[in-house]
Motif scaffolding. Structure first.
Motif, PDB file in Angstrom:
ATOM      1  N   VAL A  13       0.840  -1.191   0.000  1.00 52.90           N
ATOM      2  CA  VAL A  13       0.000   0.000   0.000  1.00 52.90           C
ATOM      3  C   VAL A  13       0.879   1.245   0.000  1.00 52.90           C
ATOM      4  O   VAL A  13       1.820   1.350   0.787  1.00 52.90           O
ATOM      5  N   ASP A  14       0.556   2.181  -0.883  1.00 54.41           N
ATOM      6  CA  ASP A  14       1.230   3.480  -0.904  1.00 54.41           C
ATOM      7  C   ASP A  14       0.506   4.388   0.079  1.00 54.41           C
ATOM      8  O   ASP A  14      -0.558   4.923  -0.229  1.00 54.41           O
ATOM      9  N   THR A  15       1.070   4.550   1.274  1.00 52.37           N
ATOM     10  CA  THR A  15       0.412   5.341   2.318  1.00 52.37           C
ATOM     11  C   THR A  15       0.537   6.842   2.085  1.00 52.37           C
ATOM     12  O   THR A  15      -0.086   7.628   2.799  1.00 52.37           O
ATOM     13  N   ALA A  16       1.320   7.238   1.085  1.00 56.46           N
ATOM     14  CA  ALA A  16       1.401   8.661   0.736  1.00 56.46           C
ATOM     15  C   ALA A  16       0.133   9.118   0.028  1.00 56.46           C
ATOM     16  O   ALA A  16      -0.160  10.306  -0.028  1.00 56.46           O
ATOM     17  N   VAL A  17      -0.623   8.168  -0.503  1.00 56.05           N
ATOM     18  CA  VAL A  17      -1.886   8.503  -1.183  1.00 56.05           C
ATOM     19  C   VAL A  17      -2.994   8.417  -0.141  1.00 56.05           C
ATOM     20  O   VAL A  17      -3.536   7.353   0.127  1.00 56.05           O
ATOM     21  N   ASP A  18      -3.327   9.566   0.456  1.00 55.42           N
ATOM     22  CA  ASP A  18      -4.382   9.616   1.473  1.00 55.42           C
ATOM     23  C   ASP A  18      -5.574  10.429   0.965  1.00 55.42           C
ATOM     24  O   ASP A  18      -6.265  11.089   1.732  1.00 55.42           O
ATOM     25  N   TYR A  19      -5.806  10.328  -0.340  1.00 57.71           N
ATOM     26  CA  TYR A  19      -6.888  11.038  -1.013  1.00 57.71           C
ATOM     27  C   TYR A  19      -7.353  10.171  -2.183  1.00 57.71           C
ATOM     28  O   TYR A  19      -6.660   9.229  -2.582  1.00 57.71           O
ATOM     29  N   PHE A  20      -8.532  10.483  -2.717  1.00 54.23           N
ATOM     30  CA  PHE A  20      -9.033   9.744  -3.880  1.00 54.23           C
ATOM     31  C   PHE A  20      -8.178  10.108  -5.085  1.00 54.23           C
ATOM     32  O   PHE A  20      -8.115  11.252  -5.489  1.00 54.23           O
ATOM     33  N   ILE A  28      -9.195   1.825   3.425  1.00 57.25           N
ATOM     34  CA  ILE A  28     -10.059   2.890   3.934  1.00 57.25           C
ATOM     35  C   ILE A  28     -10.457   2.588   5.376  1.00 57.25           C
ATOM     36  O   ILE A  28     -10.367   1.453   5.831  1.00 57.25           O
ATOM     37  N   ASN A  29     -10.899   3.625   6.059  1.00 62.05           N
ATOM     38  CA  ASN A  29     -11.417   3.479   7.406  1.00 62.05           C
ATOM     39  C   ASN A  29     -12.726   4.240   7.476  1.00 62.05           C
ATOM     40  O   ASN A  29     -12.790   5.402   7.095  1.00 62.05           O
ATOM     41  N   ILE A  30     -13.737   3.548   7.959  1.00 62.62           N
ATOM     42  CA  ILE A  30     -15.059   4.160   8.160  1.00 62.62           C
ATOM     43  C   ILE A  30     -15.514   3.806   9.565  1.00 62.62           C
ATOM     44  O   ILE A  30     -15.633   2.619   9.897  1.00 62.62           O
ATOM     45  N   GLY A  31     -15.725   4.806  10.381  1.00 64.74           N
ATOM     46  CA  GLY A  31     -16.216   4.567  11.738  1.00 64.74           C
ATOM     47  C   GLY A  31     -15.332   3.655  12.560  1.00 64.74           C
ATOM     48  O   GLY A  31     -15.830   2.868  13.349  1.00 64.74           O
ATOM     49  N   GLY A  32     -14.025   3.720  12.355  1.00 66.27           N
ATOM     50  CA  GLY A  32     -13.103   2.901  13.121  1.00 66.27           C
ATOM     51  C   GLY A  32     -12.833   1.524  12.542  1.00 66.27           C
ATOM     52  O   GLY A  32     -12.041   0.765  13.085  1.00 66.27           O
ATOM     53  N   GLU A  33     -13.480   1.173  11.443  1.00 64.68           N
ATOM     54  CA  GLU A  33     -13.277  -0.126  10.802  1.00 64.68           C
ATOM     55  C   GLU A  33     -12.426   0.029   9.550  1.00 64.68           C
ATOM     56  O   GLU A  33     -12.778   0.782   8.642  1.00 64.68           O
ATOM     57  N   THR A  34     -11.304  -0.672   9.497  1.00 66.41           N
ATOM     58  CA  THR A  34     -10.397  -0.610   8.357  1.00 66.41           C
ATOM     59  C   THR A  34     -10.727  -1.729   7.377  1.00 66.41           C
ATOM     60  O   THR A  34     -10.935  -2.874   7.786  1.00 66.41           O
ATOM     61  N   ASP A  63     -17.424  10.417   6.764  1.00 61.97           N
ATOM     62  CA  ASP A  63     -16.315  10.078   7.659  1.00 61.97           C
ATOM     63  C   ASP A  63     -15.309   9.102   7.030  1.00 61.97           C
ATOM     64  O   ASP A  63     -14.481   8.531   7.729  1.00 61.97           O
ATOM     65  N   LEU A  64     -15.360   8.938   5.717  1.00 61.17           N
ATOM     66  CA  LEU A  64     -14.399   8.073   5.016  1.00 61.17           C
ATOM     67  C   LEU A  64     -12.993   8.646   5.167  1.00 61.17           C
ATOM     68  O   LEU A  64     -12.759   9.827   4.905  1.00 61.17           O
ATOM     69  N   PHE A  65     -12.070   7.802   5.611  1.00 64.10           N
ATOM     70  CA  PHE A  65     -10.663   8.176   5.695  1.00 64.10           C
ATOM     71  C   PHE A  65      -9.880   7.236   4.797  1.00 64.10           C
ATOM     72  O   PHE A  65     -10.006   6.012   4.918  1.00 64.10           O
ATOM     73  N   ILE A  66      -9.103   7.771   3.877  1.00 63.00           N
ATOM     74  CA  ILE A  66      -8.278   6.959   2.988  1.00 63.00           C
ATOM     75  C   ILE A  66      -6.890   6.845   3.608  1.00 63.00           C
ATOM     76  O   ILE A  66      -6.206   7.845   3.828  1.00 63.00           O
ATOM     77  N   ALA A  67      -6.472   5.608   3.898  1.00 63.49           N
ATOM     78  CA  ALA A  67      -5.179   5.355   4.538  1.00 63.49           C
ATOM     79  C   ALA A  67      -4.091   5.032   3.523  1.00 63.49           C
ATOM     80  O   ALA A  67      -2.912   5.047   3.863  1.00 63.49           O
ATOM     81  N   GLY A  68      -4.471   4.725   2.303  1.00 62.74           N
ATOM     82  CA  GLY A  68      -3.483   4.415   1.280  1.00 62.74           C
ATOM     83  C   GLY A  68      -4.121   3.775   0.067  1.00 62.74           C
ATOM     84  O   GLY A  68      -5.284   3.389   0.084  1.00 62.74           O
ATOM     85  N   LYS A  69      -3.333   3.670  -0.983  1.00 58.06           N
ATOM     86  CA  LYS A  69      -3.787   3.080  -2.244  1.00 58.06           C
ATOM     87  C   LYS A  69      -3.029   1.778  -2.472  1.00 58.06           C
ATOM     88  O   LYS A  69      -1.792   1.752  -2.400  1.00 58.06           O
ATOM     89  N   ALA A  70      -3.761   0.694  -2.710  1.00 57.90           N
ATOM     90  CA  ALA A  70      -3.133  -0.597  -2.980  1.00 57.90           C
ATOM     91  C   ALA A  70      -2.424  -0.527  -4.328  1.00 57.90           C
ATOM     92  O   ALA A  70      -3.004  -0.083  -5.315  1.00 57.90           O
ATOM     93  N   VAL A  71      -1.168  -0.940  -4.345  1.00 57.78           N
ATOM     94  CA  VAL A  71      -0.392  -0.845  -5.580  1.00 57.78           C
ATOM     95  C   VAL A  71       0.088  -2.201  -6.084  1.00 57.78           C
ATOM     96  O   VAL A  71       0.305  -2.364  -7.289  1.00 57.78           O
TER      97      VAL A  71
END
Length: 80
Positions: A13-20, A28-34, A63-71
């Protein structure tokens, strides 16, 4: 994300990509669930899309949080 990503697969996962960053698979994380899910832009917003047809696409919540993009994804199977 089965059958695309299965239990035991290794996902880089490229964790530098924290956006769409376009339609792709993200951590992704939604409501505490990854989760690992597809994100797809549609006319009315960004949708969360599963490869499993039992889970229909739905509009991403605020509340969608993007933690990274799968590469990269590696599959491994036990042979004996």
């Amino acid at each position: 994300m089965a059958p695309v990503i299965n239990n035991g697969d290794v996902v880089m996962v490229d964790t530098a990509v924290d956006y769409f960053d376009g339609d792709a698979i993200y951590v992704i994380n939604i409501g505490g669930e990854t989760q690992i899910k597809g994100l797809q832009r549609r006319a009315d917003g960004v949708y969360i899309v599963s490869a499993n047809s039992l889970f229909p696409p739905y509009l991403a919540p605020a509340d969608l949080f993007i933690a990274g993009k799968a590469v990269v994804q590696y599959s491994a199977r036990q042979i004996a």
